[in-house]
Write a protein that holds these residues in place. Structure first.
Motif, PDB file in Angstrom:
ATOM      1  N   TYR A 193       0.734  -1.086  -0.010  1.00 21.80           N
ATOM      2  CA  TYR A 193      -0.039  -0.069  -0.012  1.00 21.80           C
ATOM      3  C   TYR A 193       0.969   1.089   0.166  1.00 21.80           C
ATOM      4  O   TYR A 193       1.974   1.197   0.403  1.00 21.80           O
ATOM      5  N   LEU A 194       0.223   2.264  -0.448  1.00 28.74           N
ATOM      6  CA  LEU A 194       1.013   3.706  -0.414  1.00 28.74           C
ATOM      7  C   LEU A 194       0.201   4.815  -0.075  1.00 28.74           C
ATOM      8  O   LEU A 194      -0.973   4.930  -0.414  1.00 28.74           O
ATOM      9  N   LEU A 195       0.228   5.427   1.017  1.00 29.56           N
ATOM     10  CA  LEU A 195      -0.307   6.500   1.517  1.00 29.56           C
ATOM     11  C   LEU A 195       0.720   7.953   1.174  1.00 29.56           C
ATOM     12  O   LEU A 195       1.650   8.070   1.662  1.00 29.56           O
ATOM     13  N   VAL A 196       0.003   8.860   0.597  1.00 31.39           N
ATOM     14  CA  VAL A 196       0.852  10.086   0.218  1.00 31.39           C
ATOM     15  C   VAL A 196       0.104  11.071   0.848  1.00 31.39           C
ATOM     16  O   VAL A 196      -1.063  11.411   0.635  1.00 31.39           O
TER      17      VAL A 196
ATOM     18  N   ASP B 192       5.851  15.976  -0.084  1.00 25.47           N
ATOM     19  CA  ASP B 192       6.387  14.543   0.310  1.00 25.47           C
ATOM     20  C   ASP B 192       7.427  14.288  -0.840  1.00 25.47           C
ATOM     21  O   ASP B 192       7.190  14.658  -1.994  1.00 25.47           O
ATOM     22  N   GLU B 193       8.539  13.779  -0.411  1.00 31.04           N
ATOM     23  CA  GLU B 193       9.454  13.170  -1.309  1.00 31.04           C
ATOM     24  C   GLU B 193       8.826  12.062  -1.699  1.00 31.04           C
ATOM     25  O   GLU B 193       8.871  10.915  -0.824  1.00 31.04           O
ATOM     26  N   LEU B 194       8.477  11.787  -2.885  1.00 36.20           N
ATOM     27  CA  LEU B 194       7.838  10.526  -3.306  1.00 36.20           C
ATOM     28  C   LEU B 194       8.612   9.488  -4.049  1.00 36.20           C
ATOM     29  O   LEU B 194       9.619  10.033  -4.634  1.00 36.20           O
ATOM     30  N   PRO B 195       8.459   8.255  -3.768  1.00 36.91           N
ATOM     31  CA  PRO B 195       9.080   7.391  -4.464  1.00 36.91           C
ATOM     32  C   PRO B 195       8.866   7.609  -6.016  1.00 36.91           C
ATOM     33  O   PRO B 195       7.808   8.045  -6.381  1.00 36.91           O
ATOM     34  N   ARG B 196       9.803   6.893  -6.665  1.00 38.39           N
ATOM     35  CA  ARG B 196       9.897   7.335  -8.093  1.00 38.39           C
ATOM     36  C   ARG B 196       8.789   6.570  -8.780  1.00 38.39           C
ATOM     37  O   ARG B 196       8.336   5.341  -8.210  1.00 38.39           O
TER      38      ARG B 196
END
Lengths: 57, 280
Positions: free
Chosen positions: B206-209, B215-219
């Motif tokens: 899962y991913l919560l942004v 935020d420094e987002l994953p690529r």
């Protein structure tokens, strides 16, 4: 004592597509808040009453 | 994280309706507190007046200054006490409202959403005809996105189920604010976002942004240009080894979702996976 349907008629109507999600959730939210309010206030009331009894001894 | 819940939207109304610790209207308790304070001030003033009548009114400027100083000495503690007690009253009321919101959300999630949806999941696996099963599965997808959009705290949230078919994910059901989703996630070399979304599904993640701008987002997790959302949660939908797609909820506000919303999403994704999985 409490007795009722596991899946109430209104929930069945929503899952069957007979009731709009917006209507279903508006009503469910209203009922949930009313019941939660009664439950929380009841719990607080009981706690305050028992603390009062404890401190008066 | 979120503090403005549509689910608990009626929460502030509860406060406004005047619930308090003992179920007594807050306005009435506050009015009684003020009455006591006024009585206290009245008693002090009366005592002071009697003393003045017995001793006679001050004849000099210094005497009047002493009277004024006495009045201030009485009024200041009463004012401070009043402010402190009113602040405590407000804090108690806020705690009650938060407790009511949390309890209401639990009731909604467990009683009004999980229970009826679990019943539909059971029916999916009971029907014999393929057509009827597919119809129930479509219905289940729609119920899940309706529930997610209604339960998660984002204001004007939108929930989408992207179904995985032949290595691509396309919107299969959605609910919430305006614009219908158009994104298709593919494994094409140029589709970095698609690759990351497919990896999230494959690894059952899962991913919560909280804020796509801060935020420094994953690529690959960055939004497409012109996207109308600031925060989102995406959860893999799977059952056993079968990968079925991705459930997402997004909102135009930053920090719209919290860990409770994430847990709601995880539970709903698993319910959806249980209904969509093929018997082998």
């Amino acid at each position: 004592m409490m007795r009722g349907q596991v899946v109430p008629e209104e929930a069945r109507a929503w899952t069957a597509g007979l009731l709009l999600a917006t209507d279903y959730f508006a009503n469910a939210r209203r009922e949930a808040v009313a019941k939660a309010s009664a439950a929380i206030l009841g719990r607080l009331h009981r706690r305050v009453s028992s603390e009062d009894r404890g401190s008066s001894r | 994280m979120a503090t403005t819940p549509p689910v608990a939207g009626p929460g502030p109304e509860v406060g406004a309706a005047g619930g308090s610790v003992l179920g007594e209207p807050v306005g009435r308790r506050r009015g009684r507190l003020r009455t006591w304070l006024l009585l206290e001030a009245g008693a002090v003033t009366l005592g002071y007046g009697v003393a003045v009548l017995r001793e006679g009114a001050p004849a000099t400027g210094g005497g009047w200054a002493l009277v004024a100083a006495g009045a201030v000495a009485v009024a200041a503690p009463l004012w401070v006490k009043s402010r402190r007690e009113l602040r405590q009253e407000l804090e108690t009321r806020s705690a009650e409202t938060l407790a009511i919101e949390a309890d209401a959300k639990l009731r909604l999630v467990v009683g009004d959403v999980v229970t009826p949806i679990a019943e539909v999941v059971g029916r999916v696996h009971q029907v014999s005809g393929r057509g009827e099963r597919e119809s129930l599965r479509g219905q289940l997808q729609q119920l899940v996105v309706e529930a997610v959009a209604s339960l998660c705290d984002g204001e004007r949230a939108r929930a989408v189920f992207f179904q995985l078919e032949r290595g691509e994910m396309r919107p299969a059901a959605w609910f919430g604010r305006g614009d219908p989703p158009t994104t298709v996630f593919t494994d094409a070399p140029a589709d970095r976002r698609g690759q990351e979304a497919l990896l999230l599904v494959r690894f059952h993640d899962y991913l919560l942004v909280d804020d796509v701008r801060a935020d420094e987002l994953p690529r690959g997790a960055e939004p497409r240009p012109g996207a109308g959302y600031r925060s989102f949660i995406s959860v893999s939908v799977f059952c056993g080894e079968q990968n079925l797609g991705m459930l997402s909820v997004d909102a135009p506000e930053a920090h719209a979702f919290d860990e409770t919303d994430l847990n709601v999403m995880r539970a709903m994704a698993q319910l959806l996976g249980a209904g969509l999985v093929d018997r082998r």
